[in-house]
Design an enzyme around this catalytic site. Structure first.
Site, mmCIF file in Angstrom:
data_model
loop_
_atom_site.group_PDB
_atom_site.id
_atom_site.type_symbol
_atom_site.label_atom_id
_atom_site.label_comp_id
_atom_site.label_asym_id
_atom_site.label_seq_id
_atom_site.Cartn_x
_atom_site.Cartn_y
_atom_site.Cartn_z
ATOM 1 N N TRP A 6 -69.343 68.723 -29.476
ATOM 2 C CA TRP A 6 -70.002 70.002 -29.236
ATOM 3 C C TRP A 6 -71.463 70.013 -29.683
ATOM 4 O O TRP A 6 -72.199 70.947 -29.376
ATOM 5 C CB TRP A 6 -69.241 71.133 -29.951
ATOM 6 C CG TRP A 6 -67.870 71.404 -29.414
ATOM 7 C CD1 TRP A 6 -67.200 70.707 -28.428
ATOM 8 C CD2 TRP A 6 -66.974 72.454 -29.834
ATOM 9 N NE1 TRP A 6 -65.964 71.259 -28.216
ATOM 10 C CE2 TRP A 6 -65.792 72.325 -29.065
ATOM 11 C CE3 TRP A 6 -67.050 73.472 -30.787
ATOM 12 C CZ2 TRP A 6 -64.706 73.191 -29.227
ATOM 13 C CZ3 TRP A 6 -65.974 74.335 -30.949
ATOM 14 C CH2 TRP A 6 -64.815 74.194 -30.167
ATOM 15 N N LYS A 7 -71.850 69.026 -30.431
ATOM 16 C CA LYS A 7 -73.226 68.943 -30.957
ATOM 17 C C LYS A 7 -73.583 70.238 -31.693
ATOM 18 O O LYS A 7 -72.714 70.853 -32.298
ATOM 19 C CB LYS A 7 -74.205 68.611 -29.823
ATOM 20 C CG LYS A 7 -73.758 67.360 -29.054
ATOM 21 C CD LYS A 7 -74.786 66.830 -28.108
ATOM 22 C CE LYS A 7 -74.229 65.609 -27.386
ATOM 23 N NZ LYS A 7 -75.193 64.955 -26.517
ATOM 24 N N GLU A 92 -78.506 60.561 -30.868
ATOM 25 C CA GLU A 92 -79.369 61.656 -31.309
ATOM 26 C C GLU A 92 -79.651 61.539 -32.805
ATOM 27 O O GLU A 92 -80.735 61.882 -33.274
ATOM 28 C CB GLU A 92 -78.706 63.002 -30.963
ATOM 29 C CG GLU A 92 -78.818 63.287 -29.467
ATOM 30 C CD GLU A 92 -77.705 64.134 -28.894
ATOM 31 O OE1 GLU A 92 -76.946 64.756 -29.659
ATOM 32 O OE2 GLU A 92 -77.581 64.160 -27.648
ATOM 33 N N SER A 199 -73.203 62.413 -19.776
ATOM 34 C CA SER A 199 -73.062 63.289 -18.590
ATOM 35 C C SER A 199 -71.717 63.154 -17.892
ATOM 36 O O SER A 199 -71.640 63.319 -16.673
ATOM 37 C CB SER A 199 -74.192 63.026 -17.593
ATOM 38 O OG SER A 199 -75.446 63.266 -18.192
ATOM 39 N N GLY A 220 -70.145 65.444 -23.950
ATOM 40 C CA GLY A 220 -70.993 66.427 -24.613
ATOM 41 C C GLY A 220 -70.946 67.756 -23.896
ATOM 42 O O GLY A 220 -70.014 68.550 -24.052
ATOM 43 N N GLY A 221 -71.938 68.005 -23.051
ATOM 44 C CA GLY A 221 -72.115 69.295 -22.384
ATOM 45 C C GLY A 221 -70.850 69.866 -21.765
ATOM 46 O O GLY A 221 -70.533 71.047 -21.956
HETATM 47 P P1 PGA Z 1 -73.439 64.668 -22.514
HETATM 48 O O1 PGA Z 1 -73.386 64.113 -24.024
HETATM 49 O O2 PGA Z 1 -72.029 64.573 -21.987
HETATM 50 O O3 PGA Z 1 -73.915 66.083 -22.638
HETATM 51 O O4 PGA Z 1 -74.374 63.787 -21.757
HETATM 52 C C1 PGA Z 1 -72.577 63.022 -24.366
HETATM 53 C C2 PGA Z 1 -72.819 62.643 -25.804
HETATM 54 O O5 PGA Z 1 -73.978 62.621 -26.229
HETATM 55 O O6 PGA Z 1 -71.867 62.370 -26.542
#
Ligand code: PGA
Length: 239
Positions: A6-7, A92, A199, A220-221
Site C-alpha cells: 500500500w506504500k 523507493e 504496474s 502497488g497501485g
Molecule cells: P505499482 O508498484 O504496482 O504501483 O507499480 C509496485 C511496487 O512498487 O511494489
C-alpha cells in the site's frame, strides 16, 4: 503469492475499509495472499484479519535490537504486531534513503530470525536496462545475500524494474523470464519464490503470469482497490 504494497497511502478509515474488503477475497489454499499497509495501520488491520487467510506484512523494518533508533521499527515489533513478512529494499527506499543490499543484511537476518519471511526487492533502472546492464545490476543486488551466512530457504525475491513501478509499463515476457532465471541462478535456489512487480493490474496480470518462473506479484497501485486486487488473485489462479 500475491502481495499488496500500500506504500504511503490510506488514511485510517480508508485502510480499515480496504482491509475489511481484502479479508473477504476468496482464494485457493495454495495461493498466499497478503497486504503490507503503512506501519501505523498494522495493528488495527491485524485485528481485522484475525481468522482470515490474508497475511499481514510490514513495508520495511530494521535489523537492530530494541534501542535508541528514533522513528524506526524493528523486525521483532513487526512480528509482535502480527506480521508474517516484511518488504525489504524496495526501490523507493533504496532511492530515497540510500538503502543497499549490503546495508539491508541485518534486517534480512532479523526478519528470518523472527520466523517472518523477507520480500527482498531488486530491479534495474531504465538507464541500466537500456545500457544492457539489467541482469548484472540485479545479480549484484542479490549476491550480498549469499555472503552473510543466512539460511535463505524462506526468502522471497521481488523483481521490480524501477522504470515499471507506477508507470503502467511492464517488462516483456522474455525479459521477465530471463531475469527470474538469473535471480534463481545467482541465489543458487531453483525453488526460490520470485515475484514480479511494477504496474501489475487486472489488465496486465495474465501476460505477466504467463511468463515462466513467475511465482506471483508484488502489487502497488492496484492493491489499493480490493476489486482490482481480487482480480489479480483470480488471474493468478486461472493461469
Ligand atoms: P505499482 O508498484 O504496482 O504501483 O507499480 C509496485 C511496487 O512498487 O511494489
Amino acid at each position: 503469492m500475491i502481495i499488496g504494497n500500500w506504500k504511503m497511502n490510506t488514511a485510517r478509515a480508508d485502510a480499515v475499509a480496504l482491509a475489511e474488503a481484502v479479508a473477504n477475497i476468496e482464494h485457493q489454499a495454495s495461493t498466499r495472499v497478503g497486504i503490507c499497509p503503512p506501519a501505523l495501520w498494522i495493528d488495527p488491520i491485524a485485528h481485522i484479519l484475525e481468522g482470515s487467510s490474508i497475511l499481514l506484512g510490514a513495508q520495511d523494518c530494521i535489523g537492530d535490537q530494541f534501542g535508541a533508533q528514533t522513528g524506526c521499527i524493528n523486525a521483532d515489533m513487526a512480528h509482535d504486531a502480527g506480521c508474517a513478512m516484511a518488504i525489504l529494499g524496495h526501490s523507493e527506499r533504496r532511492a530515497r534513503f540510500g538503502e543497499t543490499s549490503a546495508s539491508l543484511l541485518p534486517a534480512v537476518a532479523a526478519v528470518l530470525e523472527t520466523g517472518m519471511f523477507p520480500v527482498f526487492c531488486v530491479g534495474e533502472t531504465q538507464e541500466e536496462r537500456e545500457s544492457g546492464r539489467a541482469l548484472d545490476v540485479v545479480a549484484k543486488q542479490i549476491r550480498p545475500l549469499l555472503t552473510a551466512g543466512l539460511d535463505l530457504g524462506g526468502i522471497v525475491i521481488a523483481y521490480e524494474p524501477v522504470w515499471a513501478i507506477g508507470t503502467g509499463l511492464s517488462a516483456t515476457r522474455a525479459d521477465i523470464e530471463e531475469m527470474h532465471a538469473t535471480v534463481r541462478d545467482v541465489l543458487g535456489r531453483t525453488d526460490a519464490l520470485v515475484l514480479y512487480g511494477g504496474s501489475v493490474s487486472p489488465e496486465s496480470a495474465d501476460e505477466v503470469f504467463s511468463a515462466e518462473g513467475v511465482s506471483g506479484a508484488l502489487v502497488g497501485g492496484a492493491s489499493l482497490n480490493a476489486d482490482k486486487f481480487a482480480a489479480i488473485v483470480a488471474a493468478w489462479e486461472r493461469k
